[in-house]
Motif scaffolding. Structure first.
Motif, PDB file in Angstrom:
ATOM      1  N   ASN A 643       0.831  -1.210   0.000  1.00  0.00           N
ATOM      2  CA  ASN A 643       0.000   0.000   0.000  1.00  0.00           C
ATOM      3  C   ASN A 643       0.865   1.260   0.000  1.00  0.00           C
ATOM      4  O   ASN A 643       0.613   2.207  -0.738  1.00  0.00           O
ATOM      5  N   TYR A 647       0.382   3.756  -2.880  1.00  0.00           N
ATOM      6  CA  TYR A 647      -0.283   5.053  -2.698  1.00  0.00           C
ATOM      7  C   TYR A 647       0.691   6.239  -2.639  1.00  0.00           C
ATOM      8  O   TYR A 647       0.286   7.371  -2.427  1.00  0.00           O
ATOM      9  N   ASP A 672       4.833   6.532   4.674  1.00  0.00           N
ATOM     10  CA  ASP A 672       5.054   6.946   3.289  1.00  0.00           C
ATOM     11  C   ASP A 672       4.693   8.418   3.148  1.00  0.00           C
ATOM     12  O   ASP A 672       4.052   8.986   4.032  1.00  0.00           O
ATOM     13  N   ARG A 691     -12.500   0.767   0.384  1.00  0.00           N
ATOM     14  CA  ARG A 691     -11.508   1.430  -0.464  1.00  0.00           C
ATOM     15  C   ARG A 691     -11.854   2.905  -0.517  1.00  0.00           C
ATOM     16  O   ARG A 691     -13.021   3.276  -0.598  1.00  0.00           O
ATOM     17  N   LEU A 704      -5.880  -4.484   4.150  1.00  0.00           N
ATOM     18  CA  LEU A 704      -5.779  -4.014   5.550  1.00  0.00           C
ATOM     19  C   LEU A 704      -6.652  -4.850   6.483  1.00  0.00           C
ATOM     20  O   LEU A 704      -6.344  -4.982   7.672  1.00  0.00           O
TER      21      LEU A 704
HETATM   22  P1  ADP Z   1      -6.598  -1.897  -1.282  1.00  0.00           P
HETATM   23  O1  ADP Z   1      -6.475  -3.196  -1.912  1.00  0.00           O
HETATM   24  O2  ADP Z   1      -7.659  -1.020  -1.864  1.00  0.00           O
HETATM   25  O3  ADP Z   1      -5.326  -1.193  -1.103  1.00  0.00           O
HETATM   26  P2  ADP Z   1      -6.547  -2.117   1.559  1.00  0.00           P
HETATM   27  O4  ADP Z   1      -7.418  -2.856   2.483  1.00  0.00           O
HETATM   28  O5  ADP Z   1      -5.125  -2.517   1.547  1.00  0.00           O
HETATM   29  O6  ADP Z   1      -7.176  -2.216   0.121  1.00  0.00           O
HETATM   30  O7  ADP Z   1      -6.668  -0.603   1.894  1.00  0.00           O
HETATM   31  C1  ADP Z   1      -7.918  -0.044   2.065  1.00  0.00           C
HETATM   32  C2  ADP Z   1      -7.938   1.396   1.624  1.00  0.00           C
HETATM   33  O8  ADP Z   1      -7.183   2.195   2.515  1.00  0.00           O
HETATM   34  C3  ADP Z   1      -7.278   1.622   0.314  1.00  0.00           C
HETATM   35  O9  ADP Z   1      -8.194   1.424  -0.753  1.00  0.00           O
HETATM   36  C4  ADP Z   1      -6.850   3.077   0.390  1.00  0.00           C
HETATM   37  O10 ADP Z   1      -7.894   3.953   0.062  1.00  0.00           O
HETATM   38  C5  ADP Z   1      -6.518   3.220   1.875  1.00  0.00           C
HETATM   39  N1  ADP Z   1      -5.062   3.095   2.103  1.00  0.00           N
HETATM   40  C6  ADP Z   1      -4.409   2.001   2.543  1.00  0.00           C
HETATM   41  N2  ADP Z   1      -3.089   2.259   2.712  1.00  0.00           N
HETATM   42  C7  ADP Z   1      -2.903   3.549   2.355  1.00  0.00           C
HETATM   43  C8  ADP Z   1      -1.762   4.393   2.293  1.00  0.00           C
HETATM   44  N3  ADP Z   1      -0.546   3.993   2.637  1.00  0.00           N
HETATM   45  N4  ADP Z   1      -1.955   5.693   1.902  1.00  0.00           N
HETATM   46  C9  ADP Z   1      -3.198   6.143   1.578  1.00  0.00           C
HETATM   47  N5  ADP Z   1      -4.293   5.372   1.586  1.00  0.00           N
HETATM   48  C10 ADP Z   1      -4.160   4.098   1.956  1.00  0.00           C
END
Ligand code: ADP
Length: 736
Positions: A643, A647, A672, A691, A704
């Motif tokens: 992630n 991101y 990050d 998401r 997550l």
């Molecule tokens: P995805 O597969 O969409 O990344 P996750 O469960 O890993 O699903 O994350 C859920 C949501 O949390 C992501 O869709 C994103 O919007 C947000 N997210 C996760 N990690 C970050 C990050 N490091 N920076 C910004 N947004 C994040």
């Protein structure tokens, strides 16, 4: 209250009378002589100062001499064998006077009580006395009748003016329950005496000594010479001496009653002082050792009969309660309904013991039956009193410890409660009504202090006029058999609760297994039934693109590519979903995990250099070794790291940092400088399919949720700090 120098205190007043050390009073009654000698050498060490007057040898002359200088060999030879027990030694005659000598030991000293032989007692009469005692007491119907017979026997055998049977209650107040007296004396039958009349030290001594006489209340006590034993530098312990002088307080007490002599015999039931046989004479009166032994025999027969009778009552009550308990238990077992079994239809739980009403408090609900305080009052009683008490609590005077109870003392002065169930916050409660009593005291028990010159003295009551007091807020006391009965019901209920819980757990388990099965077959069908057609779509789309690509126009190719990508994305989604579902069912395989190595592997799999060429990844060199499930921790870090890279991939100079802080357990972080998000959604993102981004970033919304579950399984925590447009920092802990 052994004072600094360990001697009997000069002044005994209300502040110390309950600890008065009567056993070291250091004095003899006037009618006999106390003589102490070294238990090993038989050299005389102490003697009461009246020895000259009583046996013709001055105390000063006796001191330091061997016993054999004064006592016949026949007596001395007996001493060696029975030092510990009390022994009646051969009679001695000094200047034509006959004496009885009774010996016993006390620490380093052998104590001889030398007392007048008194009236001769014909062995035939003696035997007759004992037989009468046996027969009379054995024939008694109940305790009251037995008391009467004992009193009248003692009166006729020994001729005291008044003979009383005095019974203690739980607070050591006494009541005269039987009496025989000279016609001209007023009756004290039924009168109560406060506990202070026979303070604790006296009660303790009664337990040790049994029968005790005061032959002349107006005697002058004879001090021991010397006062302190030269053998051990301590006052001589006279607890078991026949001749020990009497507490000055007690003497004054008897004098106030105009009593000239007394005899008191302890009635001890199951090691506890049950009562006293108390005899008063209105002039001096001496009872010799043999006669006192007869009284002792009488109290022993009395105690035996008493034990039989009280055990009889106990067994009867227990029997009755046991029958009720069985019926209640059967009802509970048959219906599985604990509360209704206890509170509806005969018998009710309140029938178990004598009570006027009861309450069951079970899992927050209150059920009342019979005469009880109101629901609110009972709830208050539970939270303010019973919750803080032991498993079994009882009182016959609730208002004494809980003033609010005075409002309902007529219905519930007595309370007995037990906690039920495993959490111990459920209760069974029995109430007893106030038994408004009129107590006739022998004098006003509260007026016992005397202040003289600013000092408070214990002044033995001067008046023994009948003083009537109405006692309120007191119920019949709870008895040992009540406690036995309620505890066995408590056990039966707890057993029933455990049975039910077991049954509930069994049913839950069954359901869980069924749900699990369903889930497994669901996962199976998802993976097979859904993935198979997906694979078909993907493959055929690829074939179509390869084989018919040339005939398709640009738009056709674009659509085919979308189909191929969507199918792949969907396949990934199903893969992630299955991974998430399977996480819940697996156990942990914990072992030490080298995080630096693990992160190295993850970065390699991600292929950072190729996939994120612009990203700078900084890793703390000394990451600790953690204890956990390697495969799961891999998923945790891989998801967060993926992630972080994903991101931040579209910002200028993306930077990802992995490290930890220690307080005291390590808190790991992955930071990050990417797009960040609205901090209000900090918790939401850990849920499945949440998401916050659109299609510009690939993903399933499960990463997550998996991370969260892994941390949870390790009993750790996960959280995020973030700001939209400024980057995010994910933190997590793993407990050891
Ligand atoms: P995805 O597969 O969409 O990344 P996750 O469960 O890993 O699903 O994350 C859920 C949501 O949390 C992501 O869709 C994103 O919007 C947000 N997210 C996760 N990690 C970050 C990050 N490091 N920076 C910004 N947004 C994040």
């Amino acid at each position: 209250m052994i004072t600094g120098n360990g001697v009997y205190p000069k002044k005994v007043d209300v502040t110390n009378c309950d600890k008065e050390p009567i056993h070291i009073i250091g004095k003899s009654q006037a009618h006999g002589v106390i003589l102490a000698c070294d238990i090993n050498t038989l050299i005389i060490s102490q003697c009461s100062e009246n020895s000259g007057a009583v046996i013709g040898y001055e105390a000063e002359n006796l001191k330091g001499k061997h016993l054999s200088c004064f006592f016949p060999e026949e007596l001395i030879s007996k001493l060696k064998h029975f030092e510990n027990e009390k022994v009646l030694l051969p009679e001695i005659t000094i200047e034509n006077k006959r004496f009885l000598v009774i010996s016993h030991s006390s620490e380093e000293s052998l104590i001889l009580d030398i007392e007048p032989f008194g009236e001769g007692l014909d062995p035939v009469i003696f035997q007759d006395q004992l037989t009468r005692i046996m027969n009379e007491l054995s024939a008694s119907r109940d305790i009251e009748d037995m008391g009467k017979r004992a009193a009248s026997l003692v009166k006729s055998l020994f001729g005291y003016d008044r003979v009383m049977l005095y019974r203690f209650d739980e607070e050591w107040n006494g009541e005269v329950i039987a009496e025989e007296r000279e016609q001209h004396l007023e009756s004290w039958l039924g009168l109560h005496y406060p506990a202070t009349d026979i303070p604790k030290p006296s009660r303790d001594l009664f337990l040790k000594q049994g029968v005790r006489i005061i032959s002349d209340v107006n005697y002058k006590p004879a001090s021991l010479i010397p006062e302190i034993s030269p053998l051990n530098g301590k006052p001589l312990d006279l607890s078991r001496s026949e001749l020990r002088a009497v507490s000055p307080i007690h003497i004054e007490y008897l004098q106030n009653m105009k009593v000239g002599a007394s005899l008191t015999a302890a009635i001890v039931l199951n090691g506890k002082l049950w009562g006293l046989l108390a005899c008063h004479h209105y002039s001096a009166k001496f009872l010799n050792y043999h006669q006192r032994q007869s009284v002792k025999f009488l109290t022993q027969v009395f105690t035996n009969r008493l034990a039989v009778k009280t055990t009889g009552v106990f067994i009867e009550e227990m029997d009755r309660a046991e029958k009720i308990r069985k019926k209640l238990t059967q009802k509970m077992a048959a219906t599985g309904e604990i509360i209704s079994a206890l509170t509806q239809q005969d018998p009710l739980f309140t029938d178990l013991i004598e009570s006027s009403g009861g309450a069951v408090f079970f899992e927050g609900d209150l059920y009342l039956t019979g005469k009880t305080p109101s629901k609110e009052q009972v709830l208050e009683l539970i939270s303010e009193v019973l919750n803080n008490k032991e498993d079994l609590f009882h009182t016959k005077n609730l208002q004494e410890i809980y003033s609010k109870a005075s409002e309902y003392k007529d219905i519930a002065s007595g309370v007995l409660s037990v906690k039920i169930g495993d959490k111990k916050d459920n209760f069974l409660i029995w109430f007893r009504e106030e038994t408004s009593q009129t107590v006739d005291w022998g004098g006003n028990p509260e007026k016992k202090e005397l202040v003289e010159g600013g000092v408070r003295y214990l002044s033995p009551r001067k008046s023994f006029e009948k003083w009537t007091q109405k006692v309120s807020g007191i119920a019949n006391p709870w008895r040992e058999y009540d406690f036995e009965a309620v505890t066995s019901l408590q056990e039966a209920i707890t057993y029933q609760i455990v049975l039910q819980q077991k049954e509930e757990i069994r049913k839950l388990n069954e359901r869980l297994t069924a749900v699990n099965k369903e889930l497994k077959s669901f996962s199976y069908s998802v993976s097979h039934d859904l993935r198979a057609p997906l694979r078909g779509i993907n493959s055929f789309a690829k074939i179509l693109l390869e084989e018919q690509g040339e005939v398709l126009n640009q738009e056709g190719k674009r659509v085919l590519n979308i189909i191929i990508n969507s199918a792949e994305e969907m396949n990934n989604l199903i893969h992630d979903l299955l991974r998430y579902a399977s996480l819940g069912q697996e156990g942990l395989e914990k072992k030490p995990v080298d995080l630096s190595k693990l992160i190295g592997e993850i970065l390699e799999t991600i292929n950072v250099k190729e996939e994120y060429p612009g990203a700078e990844v900084k890793i703390e060199k000394n990451l600790p070794i953690v204890n956990g499930d390697r495969r799961l921790i891999y998923q945790l870090i891989s998801n967060i790291l993926n992630n972080a890279l994903k991101y931040s991939s579209k910002v200028e100079a993306p930077k990802v940092e992995i490290g930890f802080t220690e307080y005291p357990d390590p808190v790991f972080f992955i930071k990050d400088n990417g797009i960040g998000f609205d901090p209000k959604l900090k918790e939401k993102i850990f849920g499945v399919f949440s998401r916050l981004v659109g299609e510009e970033y690939s993903g399933s919304g499960i990463g997550l949720a998996i991370a969260n579950k892994v941390v949870e399984k390790h009993q750790g925590k996960i959280w995020v700090e973030t700001e939209k447009g400024k980057g995010s920092a994910f933190y997590f802990t793993l407990s050891a």
